[in-house]
Motif scaffolding. Sequence first.
Motif, PDB file in Angstrom:
ATOM      1  N   VAL A 168       0.846  -1.187   0.000  1.00  0.00           N
ATOM      2  CA  VAL A 168       0.000   0.000   0.000  1.00  0.00           C
ATOM      3  C   VAL A 168       0.885   1.242   0.000  1.00  0.00           C
ATOM      4  O   VAL A 168       1.756   1.394   0.852  1.00  0.00           O
ATOM      5  CB  VAL A 168      -0.917   0.016   1.239  1.00  0.00           C
ATOM      6  CG1 VAL A 168      -1.732   1.307   1.273  1.00  0.00           C
ATOM      7  CG2 VAL A 168      -1.837  -1.198   1.235  1.00  0.00           C
ATOM      8  N   GLN A 227      -3.144   5.248  -2.582  1.00  0.00           N
ATOM      9  CA  GLN A 227      -4.342   4.857  -1.844  1.00  0.00           C
ATOM     10  C   GLN A 227      -5.264   6.053  -1.612  1.00  0.00           C
ATOM     11  O   GLN A 227      -6.484   5.937  -1.768  1.00  0.00           O
ATOM     12  CB  GLN A 227      -3.970   4.241  -0.498  1.00  0.00           C
ATOM     13  CG  GLN A 227      -5.213   3.765   0.276  1.00  0.00           C
ATOM     14  CD  GLN A 227      -4.888   3.271   1.658  1.00  0.00           C
ATOM     15  OE1 GLN A 227      -4.017   3.809   2.331  1.00  0.00           O
ATOM     16  NE2 GLN A 227      -5.586   2.228   2.096  1.00  0.00           N
ATOM     17  N   VAL A 272      -3.005  -0.265  -8.572  1.00  0.00           N
ATOM     18  CA  VAL A 272      -2.991  -0.145  -7.115  1.00  0.00           C
ATOM     19  C   VAL A 272      -3.294  -1.507  -6.492  1.00  0.00           C
ATOM     20  O   VAL A 272      -4.196  -2.212  -6.942  1.00  0.00           O
ATOM     21  CB  VAL A 272      -4.021   0.910  -6.647  1.00  0.00           C
ATOM     22  CG1 VAL A 272      -4.083   0.973  -5.130  1.00  0.00           C
ATOM     23  CG2 VAL A 272      -3.673   2.271  -7.224  1.00  0.00           C
ATOM     24  N   ALA A 285      -5.165  -1.676  -0.777  1.00  0.00           N
ATOM     25  CA  ALA A 285      -5.402  -0.232  -0.702  1.00  0.00           C
ATOM     26  C   ALA A 285      -6.871   0.115  -0.869  1.00  0.00           C
ATOM     27  O   ALA A 285      -7.299   1.207  -0.488  1.00  0.00           O
ATOM     28  CB  ALA A 285      -4.581   0.485  -1.775  1.00  0.00           C
ATOM     29  N   TRP A 288     -11.406   2.068   5.249  1.00  0.00           N
ATOM     30  CA  TRP A 288     -10.385   3.102   5.343  1.00  0.00           C
ATOM     31  C   TRP A 288     -10.954   4.507   5.450  1.00  0.00           C
ATOM     32  O   TRP A 288     -10.291   5.417   5.933  1.00  0.00           O
ATOM     33  CB  TRP A 288      -9.449   3.048   4.118  1.00  0.00           C
ATOM     34  CG  TRP A 288      -8.804   1.728   3.830  1.00  0.00           C
ATOM     35  CD1 TRP A 288      -8.731   1.104   2.620  1.00  0.00           C
ATOM     36  CD2 TRP A 288      -8.100   0.878   4.748  1.00  0.00           C
ATOM     37  NE1 TRP A 288      -8.040  -0.083   2.717  1.00  0.00           N
ATOM     38  CE2 TRP A 288      -7.634  -0.241   4.025  1.00  0.00           C
ATOM     39  CE3 TRP A 288      -7.821   0.939   6.115  1.00  0.00           C
ATOM     40  CZ2 TRP A 288      -6.923  -1.288   4.604  1.00  0.00           C
ATOM     41  CZ3 TRP A 288      -7.109  -0.096   6.705  1.00  0.00           C
ATOM     42  CH2 TRP A 288      -6.669  -1.185   5.953  1.00  0.00           C
TER      43      TRP A 288
END
Length: 462
Positions: free
Chosen positions: A304, A309, A354, A358, A366
Amino acid sequence: MATEAFDNTRVSSGLRSLVDRASVGALVLAASIPFLFGHARYQPDLGLVLGATTVDIRLSDLAVVVVLAAAAVAAARGDLARLAAGRTLWIFGAALLAWLAFQTFRPASLDDALFDDHLVSYLKLIEYALLAVAVPLLLRSARDLTIVLGAIVLWAAVAVGVALLQFFGVDIFGAWNAGWRQPSFLGHHDLAALAALGLGLATAAIVTRRREMPARALFAVALVAGVLGLVVAGSVAAAGGLALGSIVLWLAARRRFAPGGRQALALVAVVAVVAAGVTAVRGDALADFLRFVGVRGDNPPVGVETYSQRSVLAYIGLRIFADHPVVGVGWQRSSRPEVFEPYIGDARKRFPDVVDLAFPAEGREWGVQNLYIEMLADAGVIGLALLLLVGASGITLAWRAAARAPTPWAVGAGLLVVCALLTLASEWSSLGIVPGIPLQAATCLLLGLAAAGAATAKEASG
């Protein structure tokens, strides 16, 4: 800020001259600084059960209560009129809290499994927001400001000292690897906020072109602690905010102090040192970002990466906003799986390089990690507009105090707020809606200081 930027008379260096009955409120606020600027994990707490969640009462909460009690006493003694000068700030602040109350209690939020947690978070937001109202009631003179700023700068120096120990390999307070950015006993964002308060004082002192200060060592300590704190915290956003804040500070000081080339070079040097230091500390993260945008190399990521991210999370937040542009999805609900999952497929197509970790998913919510985008997603364009109006009101009050206040300490307070508040505004772009943390405390203290300067200016002008 120099003696002349706080008061027309020299303030004695003796501790006795700073402490009298009239300054009790300032002493209470100063005593709260170590508790407001310390990570929750390092404070004892008392857990109170509220529905399906537990409310943790910490020393920082008790400190806020004591400060608010002191402010209530001041208001009862006739100081309530000092709030009138900041009425625009209070109106927009109350409107924002009312709108977020609607977001907290709207049907979608009431049906959320985490409603109790979100309610506690909203109440914490109100608790810390009241600090802004308390400040103009407690700070009424150069002496009061000296007491509180002294506490802030000295505590910043302690925090930066701990961060430097961590940087050089001492494993205390959850230190990161030696040579990396460090959290001190606050956290990276909160350390940057505390350092920004001290550096706001130092930059304001630079443009006033004065050599003496109420506490003679205050400028040097504020400058060193502020610069080193921002560097060791490693916040790219705060460094960018400092650059913007320094420019606006310079403009705000032109009418009153006409700062010259030497002062301009000093400000540029401060910003350059912070930028260079942050770049050195965050070199790996910045290199990863350059690779992410295709500027440097094309090696695939193996973990990550911070900025890739955040790009993913910002994209998801903007997609949520696009589908709910006016009122959003509800207070802190943009991090809920049922809200963000419909956009994960498009996000993977948009950011194919990515790594999977992430992307948000159930069990790794998140959040958006950007206050302004999260406000759009959670509270719609109305919420963001009210938030920006609160910030703009604070900057406007500070600017007016710096340009027009006949009382020198109010001028100094205004200059400090102009630089530091813009630095913190930029720092919030690296963090989502997280109430009750030192970064919010710093923001509310600055808004309150802007109102205090405006109130003193109004009183002095009759």
